[in-house]
Design an enzyme around this catalytic site. Structure first.
Site, short mmCIF file in Angstrom:
data_model
loop_
_atom_site.label_atom_id
_atom_site.label_comp_id
_atom_site.label_asym_id
_atom_site.label_seq_id
_atom_site.Cartn_x
_atom_site.Cartn_y
_atom_site.Cartn_z
N TYR A 104 4.31 -7.78 16.30
CA TYR A 104 4.51 -6.57 15.50
C TYR A 104 5.12 -5.45 16.33
O TYR A 104 6.13 -4.84 15.94
CB TYR A 104 3.18 -6.13 14.89
CG TYR A 104 3.27 -4.96 13.96
CD1 TYR A 104 3.96 -5.06 12.76
CD2 TYR A 104 2.64 -3.76 14.27
CE1 TYR A 104 4.03 -3.97 11.89
CE2 TYR A 104 2.69 -2.68 13.40
CZ TYR A 104 3.39 -2.79 12.22
OH TYR A 104 3.46 -1.71 11.36
N LYS B 137 10.40 -12.39 12.34
CA LYS B 137 11.57 -12.59 11.49
C LYS B 137 11.74 -11.44 10.50
O LYS B 137 12.86 -10.98 10.24
CB LYS B 137 11.43 -13.91 10.74
CG LYS B 137 11.72 -15.15 11.57
CD LYS B 137 11.66 -16.40 10.69
CE LYS B 137 12.05 -17.64 11.48
NZ LYS B 137 12.01 -18.85 10.62
N LYS C 72 25.38 -1.33 5.06
CA LYS C 72 26.77 -1.26 5.52
C LYS C 72 27.74 -1.59 4.38
O LYS C 72 28.74 -0.89 4.18
CB LYS C 72 26.97 -2.24 6.68
CG LYS C 72 28.42 -2.41 7.13
CD LYS C 72 28.55 -3.59 8.06
CE LYS C 72 30.03 -3.95 8.27
NZ LYS C 72 30.18 -5.17 9.10
N ASP D 163 12.05 -12.55 -0.56
CA ASP D 163 11.71 -12.38 0.86
C ASP D 163 12.93 -11.82 1.56
O ASP D 163 14.00 -12.44 1.57
CB ASP D 163 11.30 -13.71 1.48
CG ASP D 163 10.64 -13.55 2.83
OD1 ASP D 163 10.98 -12.57 3.53
OD2 ASP D 163 9.81 -14.39 3.20
N TYR E 294 23.56 -0.44 14.51
CA TYR E 294 24.37 -0.36 13.28
C TYR E 294 24.88 1.06 13.06
O TYR E 294 26.00 1.25 12.57
CB TYR E 294 23.54 -0.82 12.08
CG TYR E 294 23.68 -2.28 11.74
CD1 TYR E 294 24.54 -2.72 10.75
CD2 TYR E 294 22.94 -3.24 12.43
CE1 TYR E 294 24.67 -4.07 10.45
CE2 TYR E 294 23.05 -4.59 12.13
CZ TYR E 294 23.92 -5.00 11.14
OH TYR E 294 24.05 -6.34 10.85
N LEU F 228 20.17 -10.18 0.54
CA LEU F 228 20.05 -9.64 -0.81
C LEU F 228 21.35 -8.93 -1.16
O LEU F 228 21.87 -8.14 -0.35
CB LEU F 228 18.87 -8.67 -0.89
CG LEU F 228 18.53 -8.07 -2.24
CD1 LEU F 228 18.03 -9.15 -3.20
CD2 LEU F 228 17.45 -6.99 -2.07
N ASP G 112 9.73 -7.58 -2.98
CA ASP G 112 8.49 -7.91 -2.27
C ASP G 112 8.25 -9.41 -2.38
O ASP G 112 8.52 -10.01 -3.42
CB ASP G 112 7.31 -7.15 -2.87
CG ASP G 112 6.19 -6.92 -1.87
OD1 ASP G 112 5.65 -7.93 -1.36
OD2 ASP G 112 5.84 -5.76 -1.61
N ASN G 113 7.75 -10.01 -1.28
CA ASN G 113 7.37 -11.43 -1.35
C ASN G 113 5.88 -11.61 -1.61
O ASN G 113 5.38 -12.73 -1.66
CB ASN G 113 7.76 -12.16 -0.06
CG ASN G 113 6.95 -11.68 1.15
OD1 ASN G 113 6.21 -10.70 1.07
ND2 ASN G 113 7.10 -12.37 2.27
N PHE H 221 0.82 -1.21 0.00
CA PHE H 221 0.00 0.00 0.00
C PHE H 221 0.86 1.27 0.00
O PHE H 221 0.83 2.06 -0.94
CB PHE H 221 -0.94 -0.06 1.20
CG PHE H 221 -1.55 1.25 1.61
CD1 PHE H 221 -2.11 2.10 0.67
CD2 PHE H 221 -1.57 1.63 2.94
CE1 PHE H 221 -2.67 3.31 1.04
CE2 PHE H 221 -2.13 2.82 3.33
CZ PHE H 221 -2.68 3.67 2.39
#
Length: 451
Positions: free
Chosen positions: A253, A199, A213, A166, A267, A171, A141-142, A121
């Site tokens: 969530y 996850k 990074k 996912d 990080y 990636l 996007d999965n 959305f």
């Protein structure tokens, strides 16, 4: 004299006899003629009826030949149409699509931007704005809650790339900026698979920060107002630490986003990653998932269907609703700023859930009634952002009035409902057709023979 008189009498009798004989002969001949005529007429009628039958049979055979010829021509026409459709699809595939005109950016100003959850959305609206600005966009996007339709109008554009992936898995690409929006955001969706939700917000965030990074990219983390839980401070400033149930139904969530923020600043401190954190409050607009179970979509769908508008609890809970274009402007402003602390992005105008239901009912019309139902567990009672930081550091505040945004959203949902109902009707018509039933019978009802 006597002899003469006798002779006269005989001649009269003879004459009478002759006349009678003639009459008999005439009557006989007449009857014979009548019989002959009637028999000839019967023969004629028989001949005519047989000829008529032959004519009818010949006409029928001629019509059958014409029908057979028409069937063959119709079949050939169908085959030609099928070939033409294939040729048309091939031509469309070869023909460049027409896209909106995008701004030109030279190599110094053009950025390669990764948007995780970019088919969702909020992500799809962000894609539109950044594409129009002339940047190169990579959407990952999965499709758990995202849809390809949301970004289909950019497919094939030289500046656009869509990757089905996912983000829980690493990636490896080269980018300049990352908007990390990947995560289900509505209670039914993130409660459907709470482990997956955690996850996505932990391992997914680690993968995004690790990528940032490696390639020295700036990253914006989409957090949420849910980090405040059921707040004891109102309105909620960024300095408020929140009031969250760590084992409640929303914890996957809420706590996932809180860990996502913690990872981001870890990080930033340890690996010097440029981090921006946006705490997003209730957002609505076109391309919302129709069955996401949130207030706006629930109320609009129920009103459009003339169903009872259900309000969980007493309806006195408050929410602040912002239109999606305002949120996108805020995300881009935050990414382009030098401010590194969390920033609330939401509408400071507060409405109760009951008021909101009545507003939508009035805008949609119809005969729907507003009815209260049992309250949901851990449902926040008050929610309103303090946007002082956004005003000060980003010069940002919502601009779209509530009713204007709701009218646009209602129009979108109405179109989607009509499209859904039309497709459902066509599907039902197809699967209940005689041809389909015959096909199913021939497919499953077969004679195994003597094997």
């Amino acid at each position: 004299m006597w002899t003469i008189s006798i002779t006269k009498k005989r001649s009269k009798l003879i004459a009478i006899g002759v006349v009678l004989l003639i009459l008999i002969i005439i009557l006989y001949k007449t009857s014979v003629c009548c019989k002959f005529l009637s028999s000839s007429e019967d023969r004629k009628s028989t001949i005519i009826s047989s000829a008529l039958k032959q004519d009818l049979l010949a006409n029928y055979m001629q019509q059958q030949k014409v029908l057979q010829q028409q069937r063959l021509e119709l079949q050939k026409t169908h085959e030609q149409l099928a070939r033409l459709e294939e040729d048309l699809r091939a031509m469309q595939a070869r023909t460049p699509r027409k896209y909106p005109k995008v701004q030109y950016q030279n190599y110094k100003n053009r950025k390669r931007i990764l948007i995780t959850g970019g088919a969702g959305f909020v992500g799809s609206h962000l894609v539109d704005v950044l594409m129009m600005a002339g940047h190169e966009i990579i959407v990952v996007d999965n499709f758990f809650t995202g849809r390809k339709r949301n970004v289909a109008h950019w497919l094939g554009h030289e500046n656009f790339e869509l990757i089905h992936h996912d983000i829980v898995n690493p990636l490896f690409i080269e980018v300049d900026e990352i908007y990390h929006l990947a995560s289900p955001a509505s209670p039914p969706h993130y409660m459907f698979n709470p482990v997956k939700t955690i996850k996505t917000n932990t391992m997914g965030t680690i993968n995004v920060l690790g990528l940032a990074k490696r390639v020295m990219a700036k990253v914006l983390i989409a957090s949420t107002s849910e980090v405040y839980g059921d707040p004891k401070v109102h309105p909620q400033p960024e300095t408020y630490w929140g009031h969250v149930n760590p084992i409640g139904p929303r914890a996957c969530y809420d706590e996932g986003k809180r860990v996502s923020e913690t990872l981001s600043y870890a990080y930033a401190k340890q690996e010097k990653v440029q981090v921006r954190v946006a705490r997003i409050f209730n957002t609505y607009g076109p391309r919302m998932h129709m069955n996401d179970g949130r207030v706006v979509s629930n109320f609009i769908l129920q009103a459009l269907r003339n169903e009872t508008i259900t309000v969980y609890g007493n309806g006195k809970q408050t929410r602040a609703f912002q239109y999606v274009s305002d949120l996108v402007d805020g995300l881009i402003a935050l990414m382009n700023s030098n401010y590194t602390q969390p920033i609330n992005l939401g509408n400071p105008v507060e409405h109760t859930i009951e008021e909101f239901a009545i507003i939508i009912k009035d805008l949609v019309g119809g005969q729907s009634e507003v009815k209260q139902t049992e309250a949901m567990e851990d449902d926040p009672q008050r929610r309103k952002p303090d946007i002082t930081r956004a005003l000060k550091y980003l010069n940002w505040e919502p601009k779209v009035p509530l009713k204007t945004g709701l009218i646009r959203t209602i129009d979108y949902f109405r179109t989607e409902l009509e499209r859904s109902d039309r497709n459902a009707a066509n599907s039902k018509k197809f699967f209940e057709s005689r041809d389909m039933q015959r096909s199913q019978r021939s497919r499953f009802n077969f004679d195994p023979g003597n094997d």
